[in-house]
Write a protein that holds these residues in place. Structure first.
Motif, mmCIF file in Angstrom:
data_model
loop_
_atom_site.group_PDB
_atom_site.id
_atom_site.type_symbol
_atom_site.label_atom_id
_atom_site.label_comp_id
_atom_site.label_asym_id
_atom_site.label_seq_id
_atom_site.Cartn_x
_atom_site.Cartn_y
_atom_site.Cartn_z
ATOM 1 N N LYS A 1 0.841 -1.205 0.000
ATOM 2 C CA LYS A 1 0.000 0.000 0.000
ATOM 3 C C LYS A 1 0.872 1.250 0.000
ATOM 4 O O LYS A 1 1.907 1.294 0.657
ATOM 5 C CB LYS A 1 -0.869 0.004 1.262
ATOM 6 C CG LYS A 1 -1.908 -1.102 1.259
ATOM 7 C CD LYS A 1 -3.282 -0.520 1.098
ATOM 8 C CE LYS A 1 -4.359 -1.483 1.462
ATOM 9 N NZ LYS A 1 -5.210 -2.015 0.524
ATOM 10 N N LYS A 2 0.384 2.244 -0.755
ATOM 11 C CA LYS A 2 1.132 3.504 -0.802
ATOM 12 C C LYS A 2 0.493 4.535 0.133
ATOM 13 O O LYS A 2 -0.729 4.667 0.170
ATOM 14 C CB LYS A 2 1.153 4.033 -2.234
ATOM 15 C CG LYS A 2 1.918 5.331 -2.372
ATOM 16 C CD LYS A 2 2.078 5.733 -3.813
ATOM 17 C CE LYS A 2 2.731 7.113 -3.875
ATOM 18 N NZ LYS A 2 2.908 7.589 -5.234
ATOM 19 N N VAL A 3 1.332 5.223 0.893
ATOM 20 C CA VAL A 3 0.837 6.234 1.833
ATOM 21 C C VAL A 3 1.390 7.601 1.445
ATOM 22 O O VAL A 3 2.591 7.761 1.282
ATOM 23 C CB VAL A 3 1.283 5.907 3.276
ATOM 24 C CG1 VAL A 3 0.722 6.923 4.253
ATOM 25 C CG2 VAL A 3 0.882 4.504 3.669
ATOM 26 N N ASN A 4 0.498 8.558 1.253
ATOM 27 C CA ASN A 4 0.928 9.945 1.016
ATOM 28 C C ASN A 4 0.842 10.725 2.322
ATOM 29 O O ASN A 4 -0.184 10.658 3.003
ATOM 30 C CB ASN A 4 -0.004 10.648 0.019
ATOM 31 C CG ASN A 4 0.311 10.297 -1.410
ATOM 32 O OD1 ASN A 4 -0.534 9.803 -2.121
ATOM 33 N ND2 ASN A 4 1.526 10.544 -1.834
ATOM 34 N N LEU A 5 1.892 11.451 2.637
ATOM 35 C CA LEU A 5 1.823 12.351 3.781
ATOM 36 C C LEU A 5 1.914 13.783 3.256
ATOM 37 O O LEU A 5 2.866 14.118 2.550
ATOM 38 C CB LEU A 5 2.967 12.080 4.757
ATOM 39 C CG LEU A 5 3.044 10.665 5.336
ATOM 40 C CD1 LEU A 5 4.263 10.520 6.227
ATOM 41 C CD2 LEU A 5 1.779 10.333 6.119
ATOM 42 N N ILE A 6 0.910 14.573 3.563
ATOM 43 C CA ILE A 6 0.894 15.958 3.096
ATOM 44 C C ILE A 6 1.378 16.866 4.222
ATOM 45 O O ILE A 6 0.819 16.848 5.317
ATOM 46 C CB ILE A 6 -0.540 16.363 2.678
ATOM 47 C CG1 ILE A 6 -1.016 15.456 1.543
ATOM 48 C CG2 ILE A 6 -0.599 17.821 2.266
ATOM 49 C CD1 ILE A 6 -2.503 15.544 1.287
ATOM 50 N N ILE A 7 2.422 17.638 3.961
ATOM 51 C CA ILE A 7 2.969 18.508 5.005
ATOM 52 C C ILE A 7 2.884 19.964 4.555
ATOM 53 O O ILE A 7 3.730 20.433 3.783
ATOM 54 C CB ILE A 7 4.466 18.176 5.291
ATOM 55 C CG1 ILE A 7 4.768 16.680 5.151
ATOM 56 C CG2 ILE A 7 4.922 18.745 6.623
ATOM 57 C CD1 ILE A 7 4.237 15.830 6.247
#
Ligand code: UDP
Ligand code: MG
Length: 316
Positions: free
Chosen positions: A2-8
């Motif tokens: 699974k791919k996880v995007n973290l938006i900062i």
């Protein structure tokens, strides 16, 4: 995998960002079952944030940056992140460590169990915050929950991990006046709440002063509730009714007792009161009209001037 995007979202976070990345790397390295992509959004910072981002990207290919042409605000930065996230799971995190990366493993395991669509976080204490600010914040949450159908949770952070479906729903809400706490609640979905103690910012300063928060609160109410307008019409009806009764009262008193209507002071008070009410109600309506005006113009939420990620929606 699974791919996880973290938006900062980052606005003047040159000091905090490297410390945050260091901490985040530790957490990510322990989560070998997931592929991470970190989308750092430079929201028109005036310090060295952009060059810090570029250094991070050169060192680690998991990091990507989107840089705005000016400061558009945190809401726009989050929206840009959501529009350009392609992972199975997406989370928003502040760059100042107030959203602890150490919570990620627990959040990921809850989501992957499949029962919930999102895992959100909530501060149970407001330690380190001025008492008066906490008090106003609590009153705001009480009020907005009473008068709107957006379920806004007291102490809720923007830090939450969501499934792609939920992110698509957020992106589909393309209003210009964005109030994410309301949007998250409005779209629904099964949300698991995790509670944690407030953490103080690791470096740099908060971008919110009291006035900024006050405007944010008013924005939230106007965006998710029509109650202020109903209250205005309620007042209007009340005043009209009252004046009608007073007319009858004075008329009858004059007929029966021959008592002349005395005193301009009372008259002045009434005129002032009604005029004040009228201005207040006009102001309330003006707020809604102004919001409509901004919405109708349909301007983009953000403009990206520079990025190292491919297939990015540069204007949206
Ligand atoms: N932020 C942003 N644009 C702004 C203001 C803030 O992207 O115009 C970012 C900021 O860099 C931080 C996050 O939003 O990562 C939260 O801001 P801050 O810590 O100042 O808010 P607080 O935690 O005090 O509510
Ligand atoms: Mg913060």
């Amino acid at each position: 995998m699974k791919k996880v995007n973290l938006i900062i979202p980052c606005y003047n976070e040159a000091e905090a960002l490297p410390l945050f990345a260091e901490e985040l790397n530790k957490t990510m390295n322990s989560l070998t079952d997931y592929e991470f992509e970190i989308l750092m959004v430079n929201d028109g910072s005036k310090d060295a944030t952009l060059s810090v981002m570029k250094t991070l990207c050169n060192k680690d290919s998991r990091y990507k940056y989107l840089s705005f042409s000016r400061n558009f605000g945190k809401e726009a930065a989050m929206y840009a992140g959501f529009c350009n996230a392609d992972g199975d799971y997406v989370a928003v995190m502040d760059a100042d460590m107030q959203d602890p990366p150490s919570m990620l493993p627990q959040m990921l395991s809850i989501l992957s169990d499949g029962e919930y669509d999102s895992v959100a976080t909530r501060r149970v204490t407001r330690k380190g915050e001025p008492a008066i600010r906490s008090w106003f914040a609590r009153q705001f949450y009480k009020l907005i929950n009473r008068i709107s159908d957006a379920d806004v949770v007291d102490g809720a952070r923007d830090f939450r991990l969501m499934k792609k479906e939920m992110v698509d729903a957020i992106v589909s809400m393309c209003e210009s006046n964005r109030f994410s706490k309301g949007i998250f609640g409005w779209i629904g979905f099964q949300t698991k709440w995790l509670e944690y103690e407030n953490v103080n910012r690791i470096a740099g300063e908060t971008k919110w002063n009291f006035w900024g928060l006050f405007k944010y609160a008013i924005n939230g109410i106007v965006n998710f509730s029509e109650s202020p307008m109903s209250i205005a019409s309620g007042f209007g009806i009340f005043c009209t009714f009252l004046s009608f009764i007073m007319v009858v009262f004075f008329f009858v008193r004059k007929l029966i007792f021959g008592d002349p209507v005395a005193g301009w002071p009372s008259l002045v008070c009434i005129i002032l009161f009604v005029a004040g009410l009228q201005f207040l109600c006009m102001g309330m309506m003006g707020k809604y009209i102004a919001k409509t005006y901004i919405e109708v113009k349909n301007r983009p939420h953000y403009i990206i001037s520079e990025t190292d990620k491919e297939n990015v929606k540069k204007i949206n």
